[in-house]
Every structure is written in structure tokens, then in C-alpha cells.
Motif scaffolding. Structure first.
Motif, short mmCIF file in Angstrom:
data_model
loop_
_atom_site.label_atom_id
_atom_site.label_comp_id
_atom_site.label_asym_id
_atom_site.label_seq_id
_atom_site.Cartn_x
_atom_site.Cartn_y
_atom_site.Cartn_z
N SER A 94 0.83 -1.20 0.00
CA SER A 94 0.00 0.00 0.00
C SER A 94 0.87 1.25 0.00
O SER A 94 0.60 2.22 -0.73
CB SER A 94 -0.92 0.01 1.22
N LEU A 99 1.01 3.99 -3.19
CA LEU A 99 0.64 5.37 -2.86
C LEU A 99 1.78 6.33 -3.19
O LEU A 99 1.58 7.38 -3.80
CB LEU A 99 0.27 5.46 -1.38
N ALA A 143 -5.82 10.01 1.31
CA ALA A 143 -5.62 8.59 0.99
C ALA A 143 -4.99 7.85 2.17
O ALA A 143 -5.35 6.70 2.46
CB ALA A 143 -4.75 8.47 -0.25
N ILE A 158 -6.53 4.43 3.94
CA ILE A 158 -5.77 3.18 3.98
C ILE A 158 -5.45 2.80 5.43
O ILE A 158 -5.51 1.63 5.81
CB ILE A 158 -4.49 3.31 3.14
N LEU A 196 -8.30 1.53 -1.17
CA LEU A 196 -7.49 2.00 -2.29
C LEU A 196 -8.36 2.60 -3.38
O LEU A 196 -7.98 3.59 -4.03
CB LEU A 196 -6.65 0.84 -2.85
N TRP A 197 -9.54 2.02 -3.61
CA TRP A 197 -10.45 2.55 -4.62
C TRP A 197 -10.95 3.94 -4.21
O TRP A 197 -11.05 4.85 -5.05
CB TRP A 197 -11.62 1.60 -4.82
N ALA A 249 -9.28 5.98 -2.29
CA ALA A 249 -8.11 6.85 -2.42
C ALA A 249 -7.92 7.27 -3.87
O ALA A 249 -7.49 8.40 -4.16
CB ALA A 249 -6.86 6.12 -1.91
N ARG A 250 -8.25 6.38 -4.77
CA ARG A 250 -8.19 6.69 -6.21
C ARG A 250 -9.04 7.92 -6.52
O ARG A 250 -8.64 8.80 -7.29
CB ARG A 250 -8.68 5.47 -6.98
N THR A 266 -5.98 -0.86 -8.61
CA THR A 266 -7.11 -0.38 -7.82
C THR A 266 -6.98 1.10 -7.47
O THR A 266 -7.95 1.86 -7.56
CB THR A 266 -7.24 -1.20 -6.52
N ILE A 267 -5.77 1.53 -7.11
CA ILE A 267 -5.58 2.93 -6.73
C ILE A 267 -5.42 3.84 -7.94
O ILE A 267 -5.51 5.07 -7.83
CB ILE A 267 -4.38 3.08 -5.77
#
Length: 627
Positions: free
Chosen positions: A208, A212, A236, A240, A254-255, A257-258, A370-371
Motif C-alpha cells: 500500500s 501510494l 488517501a 488506507i 485503495l479505490w 483513495a483513487r 485499484t488505486i
């Protein structure tokens, strides 16, 4: 003998003069002569104990990676029920503590990391009103250990020596390998369980942090509003952190945070040199005074920073395991050393190492996609070793070993970066003493490369920056030339491309990654959108078909070589398979026979003579139904 002044040369007793000088200096420092005969310090905390009973009232301290990694490791271990706190990024105050209480002649990371621990414990005692013994009882520091031609192997001893001199004698510094078992000599359960849930949590935290950081360094240089990327990164981190702490779905976090990063507006038509940072692990990873905030300095000078991820280091260790196992397997005998193959199934070990690599790569790409970290390729360790081997023996270990050589070559030949910057502590033996010596030959063979080697020492910031700026000037010029060449090749202007991006926002998205063509991001974007601006739909399809055909032809041409390689290795693989079958064959046959008998008895017990103690055949479901 002739006298000099009023003193005859043959009347001076050098030893007596030195002893008198020493006594005078000791008096100034308040030291007694009795301390001069004191025995040298020895490390008596080589096996510190942290029991499960102490877990509730003990806090683990962690540090050593990037700020995001340390934060996520804290969250992941909190999720497993530990009291844990990450230390702040080492700063110049930590350096001062390190130099005050550490040994002389240490490398920069030693001073910063050791000093950071001493500084943090001192601040904890003052803030919480604890005595030094109270700090010793309530806190434990968890770190990694190593061996080899590097002072990193002595870090843990340096920690303990400095802690003793700072008044924290007996403070527990645990190495990962010291906490591997569930019970120690006392028979008590250990406080830190190194079990699969622990490693899974640690892996989620590290990956992670990697994705990031990589995404933030990709977006920040091109942000339109200063600070927007950092704002998205802070949001983000909170998402997380919460997922790791509460053990909820990390992919969902993560999605989300995207979505934070998608809010950042970027302008990727600014030609910036891409600078790949390599070198000593800690010096290229830390984000504070330990490397003079190198990453932020480069961005401030108009560069895009390409960082090295912790996941890549995991892949390197897996490569080492495969490489060394293959070499040991070719020996006439086996040894019982730490990495020996005595009693080891070689094929099984190699298969497990390969599967472990696939798992690491698969997990990374899952997190990355995902991110929104698209098009990120982890390094191919086999390729790096192959291109570096003619210049640097793959068996020479320490630091990043041959990786520094391989990365410089690939960055140049494959245009992965405009400039390669190797940073290491002053006097770093593996990096400064070996790699930089070879790099002069590499840059001679590849004069088009821009390679800058710099050292950190805690001071000398101005000289450090000045040297980097000299190489950055060349890199900026090359990035501009690369961008102009891309526009000229397609007959476009920067204004026309900007207008196209305004009409097609998917290419201007902060998460968009243009396919790799050259080193610079701006030039890559021009090469990507040019066909949409200059060619029809049919023409683009024809061009794509030609590209695909070329790839297929290249693959077909490579097949004969691959077949020859496979044929060459066939006898070796056959022998290994034969040996493997001799070992496991009897067990497999026995299992198959037992399984067949079990199935057959269940169907027809009389035929197999399966009778009960009374002499009658036991009834199966089938015979019972018949009755």
C-alpha cells in the motif's frame, strides 16, 4: 647534543608528555584516570525478551522506511492487537543525538536512525513523565538486521551502545529473526508472533505504501494547483490507515483513495526530466534531512522523480534465493550452512521461490490497478542481473549489489529515465567503494547517459545541491529536446496538443499513463495522442495491426532460441525429475493404492475380505439399502 632553545631534545619523554596531556584533558571533562582502565563495552542484550504477558502494557516502536510505509505498518500491527507507534522521520536533531551517543566513524544512516531512536525515547520520557527505567519497561524497538560487507549488520549493536550511553541501558531492540519462534528459552510465549497473519498484514502495509508513493510522485510534478497532490495523499493515508487498522477490505480503501487523486488537475505538457534515484537503500528511501529532502528538492528544480519501491527489494531477495540455490545445487556435495541444501528439496525450494515472486507481483499489480497506478512495471531481476554481469559479478553482495549497474544501463539503453542519480552515505562501502568505480566504465561505454553520484554526510547540503544542479541542467535540456523532437516528428505544436487534451479529458486525467516511448512524460503523451490528431480511424487500425504483426514476428523469431535453450536443459530437468520421483514416488504409490482400496471396499467389502470382528462383512450404505 645541540639544544633547541632551553630544552635539550634528548631530555623529552614523549610518553610522559602524552600521559600528562591526557590527564589534563580528562580533568577538563570531569573523567577520572580509573575510567581509562575500564573494560571495553560488550553487548549483553543479544537476546532481549518480550513476552506475551508484557504485550498489553508494552508499545512497539517502528521506523526506517518512508513516512507512508511507517504509518501503514503501525496501522497493520494495530489491527493485530499490538500497541504500536511509528517514529517521526529522522531530522538533524536525530543526527545530533546520533553523533553524541554513537561511535565515531559511522555512516550517515547509522547516525540518523540510532539518533532518532534516542531522541524519540528522550521525548517520550519528557512528554509522559516517565523515568528512563519506565521508558525501558514500557517500550520496545523493532527493526531489521542483516550481515555482509556493510555497517548495516552492526546497526542493532550501535542502537544498544548509544542507548546505554544515553541512560537507556537494557532497552530492548528486537530483530525480526529473534522473534521468529513462539516460545523462547523461558518457555513463555513471545510477545510478537511472526505468523502468517503478521506477514500478511506487513505485506499489505508495504505494498500500500509503495503504490501510494509511486502514484504521488507520478502526479505531483505536473499538478496545476500547488499542494493538491499532497492534500489527496493525506486523505488517501487516512483511508488506507483505517482499513489496515480495522482489518476491512484494503482494496475498497485503495479505490476510495483513487477518487481523491482523480480530483487533482494536471498539465503533463510541461517537459520535465525524469530522474531515477538509486543507491544505498536508506539514503534513497528516506524523505527527511538524511538525504537533504532529495525527492522534494528534485521536484522543486523541475524534475519528475522515479523512486525505488520496497517491493522491488523483496523481488531482489527472491532472485538472490533462486540464484544461490541453483549454484549450490550444482556442487558435488551439500553443506549444512545457513543457506545450505542439506536435507532440502531443491526443486521444491525453487518452485516455492518462483511462486512467491508471482504472488508478490500479482498482489502489487492488484493494489496498483485499484488505486489508479496504471502502466507501472516492477523491475525484471533476471534482466538486471544479465546486463550487469559483464561489468559486476552477480555474486558480489552488499548494498544493492549489481542492481545499481543494471539500472543505469537499462535506464540509458531503454530510455527509462533522463538522468540516474545514485545517492549514498559518505564512505558507504558497497555503493561508493564498488559501484561508483564501475559506473565510470559504464558511462564511458554509454556516453549518452547522465549519471550523477552524490554522498550525504549530514552537512554539506549546499555542495550536495550544487552537484545535482549541474547534472540537472543537462537533463532539463535533454527533456526539452525530446519534447520538441516529438512535436516535430508528428508535425504538431504544443498549443494544438493542449487543445486536443482539453476536448479529450481522458488523456488529461491525473491517473492517465501514456505508453512508454521515450524517457519524458510530456514527450510520451505527444507520441500517444499524435495518431488521434493526424490519422483517421482506419489508418490507426492499420498502424496498430502492423505493430501487432511486428510483435508476433519478433516472438516467432525468438522461439528457436528458446527451444534450443529448453533442449539444452532437458537432460538436467529429466535428472532432477527422476531424482524427485525416486524420493516421493513410493509415498505417492502408497497413497494411490490406499485411496483405491478405500473406494473399492466402500463399494464391495466382501470382495476385499473386509470383515468385522464377528466374522460378517460390515454393511455399507449400498448393502444396507439392498437388505
Amino acid at each position: 647534543m645541540e639544544a633547541t632553545g632551553n630544552i635539550s631534545l634528548n631530555t623529552i619523554d614523549i610518553d610522559a608528555e602524552m600521559a600528562a596531556f591526557e590527564a589534563e584533558e580528562r580533568a577538563k571533562l570531569g573523567l577520572t584516570m580509573a575510567e581509562a582502565t575500564t573494560k571495553a563495552w560488550t553487548d549483553k542484550m543479544t537476546n532481549p525478551f518480550f513476552s506475551a504477558k508484557q504485550r498489553e502494557n508494552t508499545t512497539l516502536l517502528v521506523s526506517g522506511l518512508t513516512m507512508a510505509h511507517d504509518l501503514f505498518v503501525e496501522a497493520a500491527l494495530k489491527g493485530l492487537g499490538y500497541n504500536i507507534r511509528h517514529l517521526d522521520c529522522p531530522d538533524n536533531d536525530a543526527l545530533r543525538f546520533g553523533k553524541e551517543f554513537g561511535n565515531r566513524g559511522q555512516c550517515n544512516p547509522t547516525y540518523f536512525t540510532v539518533g532518532n531512536l534516542v531522541k524519540s525515547l528522550t521525548e517520550i520520557g519528557e512528554k509522559e513523565g516517565l523515568t528512563k527505567q519506565g521508558v525501558i519497561d514500557k517500550y520496545v524497538f523493532l527493526t531489521a538486521g542483516a550481515c555482509g560487507p556493510c555497517r548495516f549488520g552492526m546497526y542493532v549493536t550501535e542502537y544498544r551502545k548509544a542507548l546505554r550511553d544515553a541512560g537507556f541501558d537494557g532497552f530492548r531492540v528486537l530483530l525480526f529473526q529473534q522473534t521468529g519462534g513462539f516460545k523462547q528459552a523461558t518457555g513463555e510465549e513471545v510477545g510478537l508472533k511472526m505468523n502468517p497473519p503478521f506477514f500478511m498484514a506487513l505485506a499489505r502495509a508495504i505494498i500500500s505504501g509503495d503504490v501510494l508513493n509511486a502514484l504521488a510522485y507520478r502526479i505531483r510534478p505536473f499538478e496545476v494547483e500547488a499542494g493538491a497532490t499532497d492534500k489527496a495523499m493525506d486523505a488517501a493515508k487516512k483511508l488506507i490507515y483505517a482499513a489496515l487498522e480495522h482489518q476491512t477490505n484494503i482494496l475498497v480503501a485503495l479505490w476510495k483513495a483513487r477518487g481523491e487523486f482523480k480530483k487533482v488537475k494536471v498539465n503533463r505538457l510541461m517537459p520535465k526530466p525524469k530522474v531515477s534515484i538509486i543507491g544505498e537503500f536508506w539514503a534513497m528511501t528516506t524523505e527527511g534531512d538524511g538525504n537533504y529532502q532529495l525527492q522534494r528538492f528534485l521536484e522543486g528544480e523541475g524534475a519528475e522523480v522515479d523512486i525505488q519501491l520496497v517491493t522491488a527489494w523483496l523481488l531482489f531477495m527472491l532472485w538472490e534465493g533462486r540464484h544461490d540455490t541453483k549454484l549450490r545445487a550444482e556442487l558435488h556435495g551439500v553443506d549444512g550452512g545457513r543457506k545450505g541444501l542439506s536435507g532440502v528439496n531443491v526443486m521444491k525450494k525453487l518452485a516455492m521461490l518462483r511462486v512467491a515472486e508471482w504472488v508478490v507481483r500479482g498482489a502489487f499489480q492488484t493494489f496498483a490497478q485499484t488505486i489508479g497506478l496504471r502502466g507501472y512495471h516492477l523491475p525484471d531481476m533476471e534482466e538486471i542481473a544479465r546486463v550487469a554481469a559483464p561489468y559486476y559479478n552477480n555474486m558480489i553482495r552488499g548494498g544493492e549489489a549489481h542492481m545499481e549497474i543494471g539500472k543505469v544501463i537499462l535506464n540509458t539503453v531503454k530510455q527509462k529515465a533522463t538522468m540516474t542519480l545514485s545517492v549514498k552515505p559518505f564512505g558507504c562501502m558497497p555503493s561508493s567503494g564498488v559501484s561508483d568505480g564501475v559506473q565510470s566504465y559504464i558511462t564511458e561505454k554509454h556516453p549518452e547517459s547522465i549519471f550523477c553520484a552524490v554522498e550525504t554526510s549530514g552537512d554539506g547540503r549546499v555542495n550536495f545541491y550544487s552537484r545535482v544542479q549541474m547534472f540537472l541542467f543537462r537533463a532539463r535540456e535533454r527533456a526539452r529536446e525530446e519534447f520538441d523532437a516529438a512535436l516535430k516528428a508528428h508535425g504538431l505544436t504544443a498549443e494544438a496538443v493542449a487543445a486536443f487534451l482539453a476536448k479529450h479529458p481522458r488523456f488529461a486525467s491525473p491517473l492517465h499513463k501514456a505508453p512508454h516511448t521515450v524517457a519524458g512524460t510530456a514527450a510520451d503523451l505527444v507520441h500517444e495522442v499524435a495518431p488521434y490528431m493526424t490519422k483517421s480511424f482506419a489508418a490507426r487500425r492499420v498502424a496498430n495491426a502492423k505493430t501487432l504483426a511486428g510483435w508476433i514476428a519478433q516472438t516467432v523469431r525468438a522461439i528457436p532460441g528458446q527451444l534450443r535453450h529448453a533442449a539444452k536443459r532437458a537432460p538436467e530437468l529429466a535428472r532432477a525429475a527422476s531424482a524427485e520421483w525416486k524420493e516421493i514416488g513410493p509415498d505417492v504409490r502408497q497413497m494411490l493404492v490406499a485411496a483405491v482400496k478405500e473406494k473399492f471396499v466402500a463399494w464391495n467389502p466382501v470382495a476385499m475380505g473386509a470383515y468385522d470382528d464377528a466374522g460378517s462383512a460390515p454393511q455399507t450404505d449400498r448393502s444396507a439399502k439392498a437388505a
